[in-house]
Design a protein around this motif. Structure first.
Motif, PDB file in Angstrom:
ATOM      1  N   THR A  25       0.855  -1.188   0.000  1.00 32.27           N
ATOM      2  CA  THR A  25       0.000   0.000   0.000  1.00 32.27           C
ATOM      3  C   THR A  25       0.889   1.235   0.000  1.00 32.27           C
ATOM      4  OG1 THR A  25      -1.699  -1.175   1.248  1.00 32.27           O
ATOM      5  CG2 THR A  25      -1.828   1.223   1.238  1.00 32.27           C
ATOM      6  N   ALA A  26       0.543   2.202  -0.847  1.00 28.83           N
ATOM      7  CA  ALA A  26       1.363   3.406  -0.940  1.00 28.83           C
ATOM      8  C   ALA A  26       0.482   4.613  -1.210  1.00 28.83           C
ATOM      9  CB  ALA A  26       2.395   3.257  -2.061  1.00 28.83           C
ATOM     10  N   ALA A  27       0.994   5.781  -0.839  1.00 26.79           N
ATOM     11  CA  ALA A  27       0.339   7.046  -1.150  1.00 26.79           C
ATOM     12  C   ALA A  27       1.003   7.608  -2.396  1.00 26.79           C
ATOM     13  CB  ALA A  27       0.467   8.020   0.015  1.00 26.79           C
ATOM     14  N   VAL A  28       0.221   7.846  -3.437  1.00 29.16           N
ATOM     15  CA  VAL A  28       0.763   8.214  -4.746  1.00 29.16           C
ATOM     16  C   VAL A  28       0.425   9.667  -5.061  1.00 29.16           C
ATOM     17  CG1 VAL A  28       0.783   7.675  -7.206  1.00 29.16           C
ATOM     18  CG2 VAL A  28       0.507   5.836  -5.525  1.00 29.16           C
ATOM     19  N   ALA A  29       1.461  10.447  -5.383  1.00 28.03           N
ATOM     20  CA  ALA A  29       1.273  11.817  -5.857  1.00 28.03           C
ATOM     21  C   ALA A  29       0.958  11.768  -7.344  1.00 28.03           C
ATOM     22  CB  ALA A  29       2.525  12.649  -5.603  1.00 28.03           C
ATOM     23  N   THR A  30      -0.148  12.386  -7.736  1.00 30.18           N
ATOM     24  CA  THR A  30      -0.604  12.279  -9.124  1.00 30.18           C
ATOM     25  C   THR A  30      -0.590  13.601  -9.875  1.00 30.18           C
ATOM     26  OG1 THR A  30      -2.902  12.591  -8.425  1.00 30.18           O
ATOM     27  CG2 THR A  30      -2.086  10.321  -8.572  1.00 30.18           C
ATOM     28  N   ALA A  31      -0.673  14.739  -9.175  1.00 32.08           N
ATOM     29  CA  ALA A  31      -0.728  16.044  -9.822  1.00 32.08           C
ATOM     30  C   ALA A  31      -0.405  17.120  -8.794  1.00 32.08           C
ATOM     31  CB  ALA A  31      -2.109  16.299 -10.426  1.00 32.08           C
ATOM     32  N   ALA A  53       4.039   9.374  -8.548  1.00 29.68           N
ATOM     33  CA  ALA A  53       5.229   9.048  -7.773  1.00 29.68           C
ATOM     34  C   ALA A  53       4.857   8.691  -6.342  1.00 29.68           C
ATOM     35  CB  ALA A  53       6.198  10.228  -7.762  1.00 29.68           C
ATOM     36  N   VAL A  54       5.631   7.799  -5.776  1.00 30.57           N
ATOM     37  CA  VAL A  54       5.575   7.546  -4.337  1.00 30.57           C
ATOM     38  C   VAL A  54       6.672   8.387  -3.709  1.00 30.57           C
ATOM     39  CG1 VAL A  54       5.728   5.856  -2.485  1.00 30.57           C
ATOM     40  CG2 VAL A  54       4.686   5.210  -4.671  1.00 30.57           C
ATOM     41  N   LEU A  55       6.278   9.387  -2.949  1.00 30.19           N
ATOM     42  CA  LEU A  55       7.234  10.273  -2.292  1.00 30.19           C
ATOM     43  C   LEU A  55       7.538   9.740  -0.889  1.00 30.19           C
ATOM     44  CD1 LEU A  55       5.697  13.660  -3.498  1.00 30.19           C
ATOM     45  CD2 LEU A  55       7.499  12.290  -4.571  1.00 30.19           C
ATOM     46  N   ASP A  75      -4.427  16.053  -3.501  1.00 28.09           N
ATOM     47  CA  ASP A  75      -4.221  15.085  -2.435  1.00 28.09           C
ATOM     48  C   ASP A  75      -3.569  13.816  -2.965  1.00 28.09           C
ATOM     49  OD1 ASP A  75      -5.301  16.740  -0.547  1.00 28.09           O
ATOM     50  OD2 ASP A  75      -7.197  15.630  -0.338  1.00 28.09           O
ATOM     51  N   LEU A  76      -2.727  13.215  -2.131  1.00 32.79           N
ATOM     52  CA  LEU A  76      -2.133  11.936  -2.477  1.00 32.79           C
ATOM     53  C   LEU A  76      -3.220  10.853  -2.455  1.00 32.79           C
ATOM     54  CD1 LEU A  76       0.353  13.705  -1.824  1.00 32.79           C
ATOM     55  CD2 LEU A  76       1.414  11.682  -0.820  1.00 32.79           C
TER      56      LEU A  76
END
Length: 366
Positions: free
Chosen positions: A4-10, A57-59, A14-15
Motif C-alpha cells: 500500500t502506498a500514497a501516490v502523488a498524481t498532480a 510518484a511515491v514520495l 491530495d495523495l
C-alpha cells in the motif's frame, strides 16, 4: 509483493492511497517494512512540481522500519534489523569518498529522478511504472526497497515511531549547525524560521553551547514555543525589522552565525545583513529552481562574511544519525517535542497541518 502506498498524481492534489506491486530487492538493496515516515516540506514541493520528479510518484523520504529481506550482495544488514533511511548517493564520486555524500555528483538523479540509476522502478501498478526511489527510499509505502547504503542500523530498542525525521528535516537543521556553522560555547546565532528544520537547528545550537540564540519568524505561537525549548530571544519580523533587532540584541555587533531555513529571498537577505564581521551564514531552505535573492555585495564586501549553501546538513547519515540519537537519549536534543503522529490513512491531513503550521513535524505511523 502487493503493498500500500500514497501516490502523488498532480500538483496541489491530495495523495491517492493505492495498492501497488513492489519488485524484488536488487543485490545491493534491502526490503524494508516501514514503521513510520515523517512528512517534509520537500515532499509537498515535489508533489507540486517545484522539482520535476515524474508523476505519478511515491514520495516520502524520512522513513524508519525493519529489514524484511536482503539482497545477495548486502553484508552489513540482516533481516530484523531496525533502520532509519537517509538520502541516496553513489558512494564512489569524489564528494562521496571525501565524506560529503550530500553533494554527490549524481545527487539529483539518485534522489529526484524517479528511478534507480539503471532506469528501473521499484513500484508498478497494473504493469505501469510509478516513480520510486525518491531520496532513495519512497517511504510513503508499507514496504519499499532501498540500497543498503541508505539504511542506518539503529539499536533493537530504538523508537522507530520517532526516528524517521532524523533522515532529513531534523538532520538538515542540526547538521547545518553542527557540521557547517559549528558555533562554540558562548557564541551567538540567529535562525530564521521556526519549523522543524529551524527548531532542530536551535536544539543543536543549544547542545553546542551557544548562549545567544535568536529565533525569527512571523507566527507568535511558534516563537513562544521556541522560547519554551530554549531560545534566548525571539523576533517577530512581521512587527519588527529583524536585522535591527538582532543588532540591538547583540550590542550592535550582529551574530556570529545565522541560518535561513525558509528559502524566501528577502529572508535570505536579512540573514546576510544580520551577521557580524567575518560571520558565517547558511541557507538550507528550498526554493523553486531559478529563484534569485538580493545580496548587497557593495556593503557586505568589507564584512568578510561567509555564506554556505547546505544540503541535508552536509551529514554522513551512518555517522551523524547515531550521534543525534545519542544526544536525544542523554536529554540534550529533545526533538521529540516537535513531533505529532498521524495514521497513514490521514496523510493528506498531515500535509495540510504541516503547510498551515498547525503541526511542526508530522510523522505517519503504518
Amino acid at each position: 509483493m502487493k503493498i500500500t502506498a500514497a501516490v502523488a498524481t498532480a500538483p496541489e492534489t491530495d495523495l491517492d492511497i493505492r495498492e501497488l506491486e513492489l519488485d524484488e530487492p536488487r543485490p545491493d538493496e534491502v526490503t524494508v517494512r516501514l514503521v513510520a515516515s515523517g512528512v517534509c516540506h520537500t515532499d509537498a514541493i515535489v508533489r507540486d512540481q517545484w522539482y520535476p520528479t515524474p508523476l505519478p510518484a511515491v514520495l516520502g523520504h524520512e522513513g524508519s522500519g525493519i529489514v524484511e529481506a536482503v539482497g545477495s550482495a548486502v553484508t552489513d544488514l540482516k533481516v530484523g534489523d531496525k533502520v532509519v533511511l537517509g538520502p541516496a548517493s553513489c558512494g564512489v564520486c569524489e564528494q562521496c569518498i571525501t565524506g560529503h555524500p550530500q553533494y554527490c555528483v549524481d545527487f539529483y538523479a539518485y534522489n529526484f529522478g524517479g528511478t534507480r540509476p539503471d532506469g528501473s522502478v521499484a513500484f508498478t501498478q497494473d504493469g505501469e511504472a510509478v516513480s520510486s526511489n525518491f531520496f532513495g527510499q519512497s517511504s510513503f509505502a508499507s514496504y519499499t526497497n532501498v540500497r543498503a547504503r541508505n539504511a542506518v542500523k539503529v539499536a533493537d530498542d530504538a523508537p522507530l515511531e520517532l526516528l524517521g525525521p532524523l533522515g532529513c528535516g531534523i538532520m538538515t537543521g542540526s547538521g547545518a549547525v553542527l557540521n557547517v556553522l559549528k558555533p562554540g560555547p558562548g557564541e551567538s546565532i540567529a535562525i530564521f524560521g521556526t519549523g522543524a528544520v529551524g527548531l532542530a537547528g536551535m536544539l543543536a545550537a543549544i547542545a553546542a553551547g551557544a548562549t545567544t540564540i535568536i529565533m525569527v519568524d512571523i507566527v507568535p505561537s511558534r516563537l513562544e514555543f521556541a522560547k519554551e525549548l530554549g531560545a534566548t530571544h525571539v523576533v517577530n519580523s512581521r512587527e519588527d525589522d529583524a536585522v535591527e533587532r538582532i543588532r540591538e540584541i547583540t550590542g550592535g555587533r550582529g551574530v556570529s552565525y545565522a541560518l535561513d531555513t525558509t528559502g524566501v529571498p528577502p529572508v535570505f537577505s536579512q540573514m546576510t545583513k544580520s551577521l557580524a564581521l567575518r560571520g558565517h551564514g547558511a541557507l538550507v531552505g528550498a526554493a523553486k529552481l531559478g529563484t534569485e535573492a538580493p545580496f548587497d555585495i557593495g556593503t557586505l564586501l568589507v564584512s568578510g562574511i561567509t555564506v554556505s549553501m547546505v544540503v541535508e546538513g552536509d551529514a554522513v547519515p551512518r555517522e551523524f544519525i547515531p550521534k543525534l540519537i545519542s544526544l536525544y537519549e542523554r536529554g540534550l536534543f529533545p526533538f521529540d517535542k516537535l513531533v505529532k503522529t498521524y495514521g497513514f490513512s490521514d496523510i493528506n491531513t498531515a500535509f495540510a497541518d504541516s503547510e498551515s503550521g498547525e503541526t511542526i513535524k508530522p510523522v505517519l505511523l503504518y
